[in-house]
Design a protein around this motif. Structure first.
Motif, PDB file in Angstrom:
ATOM      1  N   ALA A  71     -15.894  18.335  13.750  1.00  0.00           N
ATOM      2  CA  ALA A  71     -14.819  18.750  14.657  1.00  0.00           C
ATOM      3  C   ALA A  71     -14.448  20.220  14.453  1.00  0.00           C
ATOM      4  N   ARG A  72     -14.652  20.726  13.252  1.00  0.00           N
ATOM      5  CA  ARG A  72     -14.355  22.137  12.988  1.00  0.00           C
ATOM      6  C   ARG A  72     -15.419  23.054  13.593  1.00  0.00           C
ATOM      7  N   LEU A 131      -7.774  21.677  10.326  1.00  0.00           N
ATOM      8  CA  LEU A 131      -8.209  21.696  11.738  1.00  0.00           C
ATOM      9  C   LEU A 131      -7.497  22.800  12.510  1.00  0.00           C
ATOM     10  N   MET A 143       2.339  12.961   5.493  1.00  0.00           N
ATOM     11  CA  MET A 143       1.636  11.690   5.717  1.00  0.00           C
ATOM     12  C   MET A 143       2.476  10.519   5.220  1.00  0.00           C
ATOM     13  N   ALA A 174       0.835  -1.205   0.000  1.00  0.00           N
ATOM     14  CA  ALA A 174       0.000   0.000   0.000  1.00  0.00           C
ATOM     15  C   ALA A 174       0.870   1.255   0.000  1.00  0.00           C
ATOM     16  N   ARG A 187      -7.061   9.744   8.018  1.00  0.00           N
ATOM     17  CA  ARG A 187      -6.821  10.156   6.632  1.00  0.00           C
ATOM     18  C   ARG A 187      -5.799   9.225   5.958  1.00  0.00           C
ATOM     19  N   ILE A 188      -4.749   8.879   6.693  1.00  0.00           N
ATOM     20  CA  ILE A 188      -3.742   7.967   6.132  1.00  0.00           C
ATOM     21  C   ILE A 188      -4.394   6.623   5.803  1.00  0.00           C
ATOM     22  N   ASP A 239      -6.467   6.967   2.628  1.00  0.00           N
ATOM     23  CA  ASP A 239      -5.619   7.101   1.428  1.00  0.00           C
ATOM     24  C   ASP A 239      -4.988   5.761   1.041  1.00  0.00           C
ATOM     25  N   LEU A 240      -4.518   5.016   2.043  1.00  0.00           N
ATOM     26  CA  LEU A 240      -3.917   3.708   1.755  1.00  0.00           C
ATOM     27  C   LEU A 240      -4.957   2.755   1.183  1.00  0.00           C
ATOM     28  N   LEU A 291     -14.790  15.426  10.180  1.00  0.00           N
ATOM     29  CA  LEU A 291     -13.916  16.604  10.184  1.00  0.00           C
ATOM     30  C   LEU A 291     -14.750  17.873  10.303  1.00  0.00           C
ATOM     31  N   GLN A 325      -6.667  15.787  16.673  1.00  0.00           N
ATOM     32  CA  GLN A 325      -5.992  16.052  15.391  1.00  0.00           C
ATOM     33  C   GLN A 325      -5.177  14.851  14.937  1.00  0.00           C
ATOM     34  N   HIS A 326      -4.432  14.280  15.867  1.00  0.00           N
ATOM     35  CA  HIS A 326      -3.563  13.172  15.470  1.00  0.00           C
ATOM     36  C   HIS A 326      -4.378  11.943  15.081  1.00  0.00           C
ATOM     37  N   GLN A 381      -5.147  18.605  20.085  1.00  0.00           N
ATOM     38  CA  GLN A 381      -4.150  17.756  19.420  1.00  0.00           C
ATOM     39  C   GLN A 381      -4.498  16.269  19.523  1.00  0.00           C
ATOM     40  N   PHE A 400      -7.279  12.142  13.613  1.00  0.00           N
ATOM     41  CA  PHE A 400      -7.761  12.450  12.259  1.00  0.00           C
ATOM     42  C   PHE A 400      -6.687  12.163  11.208  1.00  0.00           C
ATOM     43  N   VAL A 401      -5.441  12.463  11.554  1.00  0.00           N
ATOM     44  CA  VAL A 401      -4.361  12.196  10.593  1.00  0.00           C
ATOM     45  C   VAL A 401      -4.263  10.693  10.333  1.00  0.00           C
ATOM     46  N   ASP A 402      -4.378   9.896  11.393  1.00  0.00           N
ATOM     47  CA  ASP A 402      -4.355   8.437  11.207  1.00  0.00           C
ATOM     48  C   ASP A 402      -5.521   7.973  10.331  1.00  0.00           C
ATOM     49  N   ALA A 436       2.330  15.158  12.076  1.00  0.00           N
ATOM     50  CA  ALA A 436       0.876  15.062  12.241  1.00  0.00           C
ATOM     51  C   ALA A 436       0.269  16.442  12.485  1.00  0.00           C
ATOM     52  N   LEU A 468       1.119   4.062  -2.822  1.00  0.00           N
ATOM     53  CA  LEU A 468       0.803   5.464  -2.504  1.00  0.00           C
ATOM     54  C   LEU A 468       1.905   6.397  -3.016  1.00  0.00           C
ATOM     55  N   LEU A 490      -5.906  18.938   6.639  1.00  0.00           N
ATOM     56  CA  LEU A 490      -7.257  18.663   7.139  1.00  0.00           C
ATOM     57  C   LEU A 490      -8.002  19.929   7.566  1.00  0.00           C
ATOM     58  N   GLY A 497     -11.872  20.227  17.151  1.00  0.00           N
ATOM     59  CA  GLY A 497     -10.814  19.894  16.190  1.00  0.00           C
ATOM     60  C   GLY A 497      -9.508  20.612  16.475  1.00  0.00           C
ATOM     61  N   ARG A 519       6.440   4.138   9.905  1.00  0.00           N
ATOM     62  CA  ARG A 519       5.741   3.080  10.658  1.00  0.00           C
ATOM     63  C   ARG A 519       5.983   1.719  10.023  1.00  0.00           C
ATOM     64  N   VAL A 553      -0.022  18.087   9.117  1.00  0.00           N
ATOM     65  CA  VAL A 553      -1.124  17.537   8.309  1.00  0.00           C
ATOM     66  C   VAL A 553      -2.468  18.046   8.836  1.00  0.00           C
ATOM     67  N   ALA A 554      -2.627  18.033  10.154  1.00  0.00           N
ATOM     68  CA  ALA A 554      -3.903  18.467  10.740  1.00  0.00           C
ATOM     69  C   ALA A 554      -4.235  19.890  10.303  1.00  0.00           C
TER      70      ALA A 554
END
Lengths: 383, 351
Positions: free
Chosen positions: B237-238, A383, A310, A287, B261-262, B265-266, B234, B254-255, B251, B257-259, A373, A291, A381, B248, A317, A376-377
């Protein structure tokens, strides 16, 4: 949309592989295979071999010895080198200083510094972090005060890779203490042989000593060693953040380590549980690899963006998980310690513990995954 | 590998996105018959068939965009089971006249199909035809289908069965995500030889290939649903304020949410790989990559479903909140794909 590489790309990879098989010295190949610690000596040697074929700085513009390849082609190249068993060629001079000099340096600076980096003759250390300024780098306090034709630099850098074997260091220094943190920083090139430079290696958790503290005590740096304009250094350093948006994920190195895991698994009887974990890691790697290729091919004209953060988070990881599985595979053999390897009957396993410990750094350096992170947030995103 | 879309693909994707937004967003009150009519008018019931069979010749990537749209808008239509799965089965044995006739009926929108895998019972020879007795459970779209494409328990026969014929009993039910399904009970259902378009190893090969195409599409449906659930959460949260600021801005959230999104995407990227493999790769390689995508999608679906509810707080637990609707769709799709563990087993088997 196409699932596989096209014939041209496959031919290219085959050509690179054949070249590595002919040109990679056996002792270097063996060091990479067993995960042994490489030093500046080995990296520079490999860089010179690559340079003889015009391949040591593929991402640079052609006028400075680059290849003119597309980002996708460079990705395939760098990945194939590692998959063919070669060491990485990512010295700070090549990957970091080069692009900055090319973008912001004077012609004289480029002519003077770029060729010896390309040829593997000079090694550069990166002087960014300080004891009080890690993630919050903009608070750095190493000062540079103008005195005639020189800057006088005083301060304390840390985590400086290969400083003990580098001829030069590029450093962020504070030239304006009254401006906002990001606005008073300049980008200086410092000769490591200058009076007042003291290097103290740091023993790391894996036994390695690549990283150092660098103490700067009234070091006089000629003003012509300033990159660009005074107080603009932060902008220049930021230029790097998106430069290699895909390399930061380290997928090639992870593939190399995963191939090692598979090779070692085949030669041993391993539990079904480990087999399942390895399969899960393989899917994560599939994956991640896809990506990266998606980033490179979906919209080739797009500029690097904060999405690269990201890739870094996930890429590291996956990398660390593979290293963890190698350690699990080692079982009791994991007791061997790279610092005292002795005359092992089986050199395959003796570096695994050190490699595992060393791999913990990838989620810390280049901006910790937590800082990525945050980026990215905010920037992706909203936020 | 190349992920760039051709101008034609971009046009198709955008038109499909518009179609689903206009037709299916806010799905209250729609019924299966009008859903099917809309899909047929859009040409989608003819999608998996080549032009020589009266179809539009859509490839797996085109169908992926359709599946994305189903997930994004939580459309209830059993399109993937009824058209992608059942349609692929018919397409791959289109030399048989019965299959060919049914393709025309499906493509025109006049007939709704469902795939029924028998879980118990037997298919016995009766003259030149067969007699079917047993059960097929969890038949998607089974409550409203006109015709069934039935796979015998060991998949060595594919049989076309009229939904209104004698001896066939439907036990309809609503699924976890509020879609139509049924268990089927066959009591001496007779099928003529002409109703058996394919037999033996070829039947098994065709069924496995169609299930792969369906799994890739379910992955894509999940990706559409995950992306929408993430956007929804999202946005919440905003705007949702506690302690004087949007949640949102914390933190800890936020973190997470990043997980999320990842993970999305994957999933989306690996689903694209699997979808390309359905069209381009050998059966074994396609099986491996579809299984890989299913592992990734199952894991991500659970993450997104659980986090969407958690971050919506008490509201997320209510029946009216969309977070729960997306969570149920994602749970349902994970059931169809097989859990992360099951998919991982398939990946190991096909490696």
């Amino acid at each position: 949309m196409r699932l596989t590489l096209n014939q041209d790309e496959l031919d290219f990879r085959a050509m690179v592989d054949a070249w590595v098989q002919r040109n990679l010295p056996d002792d270097l190949r063996e060091m990479v295979r067993v995960g042994e610690h490489l030093t500046r000596k080995e990296f520079s040697r490999w860089c010179r071999i690559l340079d003889a074929n015009g391949w040591s700085v593929p991402a640079w513009p052609t006028e400075y010895g680059g290849t003119g390849w597309s980002p996708l082609r460079r990705h395939l190249f760098e990945e194939q080198l590692l998959l063919s068993g070669a060491p990485r060629n990512t010295a700070a001079g090549i990957a970091m200083l080069g692009p900055i000099l090319i973008a912001f340096g004077t012609q004289e600076q480029k002519d003077r510094y770029l060729p010896p980096i390309r040829r593997g003759e000079t090694y550069w250390a990166q002087g960014f972090s300080e004891p009080g300024s890690g993630s919050d780098l903009a608070t750095l306090r190493t000062s540079a005060v103008r005195d005639g034709a020189h800057f006088v630099v005083n301060g304390h850098k840390i985590w400086t890779s290969y400083a003990q074997s580098s001829e030069m260091m590029f450093a962020l220094v504070r030239t304006n203490p009254d401006a906002k943190p990001q606005s008073g920083i300049s980008f200086l090139l410092i000769d490591m042989a200058s009076p007042g430079v003291k290097v103290r290696p740091i023993r790391m958790v894996d036994g390695g000593t690549d990283l150092n503290e660098v103490f700067l005590d009234d070091v006089r740096v000629p003003v012509e060693n300033l990159i660009g304009e005074v107080d603009r250094g932060w902008d220049y350093a930021k230029h790097l953040l998106g430069f290699e948006r895909t390399g930061i994920a380290g997928v090639a190195a992870t593939k190399q380590q995963f191939a090692r895991l598979k090779r070692l698994m085949e030669a041993r009887s391993v539990s079904d549980a480990l087999r399942r974990k390895a399969a899960r890691a393989e899917i994560d790697l599939l994956a991640m690899d896809a990506l990266i290729l998606r980033t490179l091919t979906e919209n080739p004209a797009s500029r690097p963006g904060p999405e690269a953060s990201m890739l870094k988070i996930q890429g590291t990881r996956v990398r660390q998980n593979v290293q963890r599985l190698l350690m699990e595979l080692a079982g009791v053999e994991g007791l061997r310690h790279a610092e005292d390897p002795g005359e092992a009957v089986d050199r395959d396993l003796q570096w695994l513990a050190a490699n595992y410990l060393d791999s913990r750094k990838v989620s810390i350096y280049g901006g910790t995954n937590e800082i990525q992170a945050n980026v990215v947030a905010k920037a992706v995103l909203g936020l | 590998m190349d992920f760039s879309l051709s101008p034609d693909q971009i046009l198709f994707r955008d038109s499909i996105d518009r179609f689903f937004t206009e037709t299916f967003a806010g799905e209250a009150g729609r019924d299966a018959a009008s859903d099917w009519k809309s899909l047929a008018e859009m040409g989608l019931t003819a999608a998996p068939f080549p032009e020589s069979l009266g179809g539009t010749g859509a490839n797996a990537i085109d169908l992926m965009f359709v599946a994305n749209g189903i997930g994004r808008t939580l459309a209830k239509t059993p399109f993937i089971a009824g058209v992608i799965l059942a349609g692929s089965l018919l397409r791959d044995c289109a030399a048989a006249p019965a299959a060919r006739a049914l393709i025309e009926a499906l493509a025109s929108g006049s007939t709704r199909l469902a795939f029924a895998q028998m879980h118990s019972g037997s298919v016995t020879r009766a003259g030149s035809g067969v007699t079917i007795s047993g059960e097929a459970r969890i038949v998607l779209g089974g409550a409203t289908a006109d015709m069934f494409v039935v796979a015998s328990p060991d998949r060595d026969l594919l049989i076309i069965v009229d939904g209104g014929g004698p001896g066939l009993r439907r036990l309809p039910f609503g699924t976890l995500d509020n879609r139509d399904a049924a268990d089927l009970v066959f009591e001496n259902v007779a099928a003529a030889a002409e109703a058996i378009p394919v037999r033996g190893a070829e039947a098994r090969r065709i069924i496995e290939s169609a299930l792969r195409a369906a799994r890739a599409a379910w992955c894509a449906e999940a990706c559409g649903a995950m992306r929408a659930a993430l956007d929804l959460t999202l946005e919440y949260a905003r705007t949702r304020k506690q302690f004087g600021r949007p949640i949102g801005s914390f933190q800890a959230l936020q973190h997470r949410f990043v997980d999320m999104r990842i993970a999305v995407d994957l999933s989306d990227t690996l689903t694209r790989v699997a979808t390309m493999a359905v069209d381009e790769a050998s059966p074994q390689e396609a099986e491996r990559l579809v299984a890989a995508a299913a592992v990734q999608v199952a894991a991500a679906s659970r993450l997104i479903a659980e986090e969407a509810i958690q971050i919506h707080g008490g509201m997320g637990m209510t029946d009216e909140c969309s977070a729960g609707k997306y969570a149920k769709r994602l749970m349902a799709l994970t059931c169809l794909l097989g859990s992360e563990d099951e998919a991982l087993e398939r990946f190991l088997q096909s490696a």
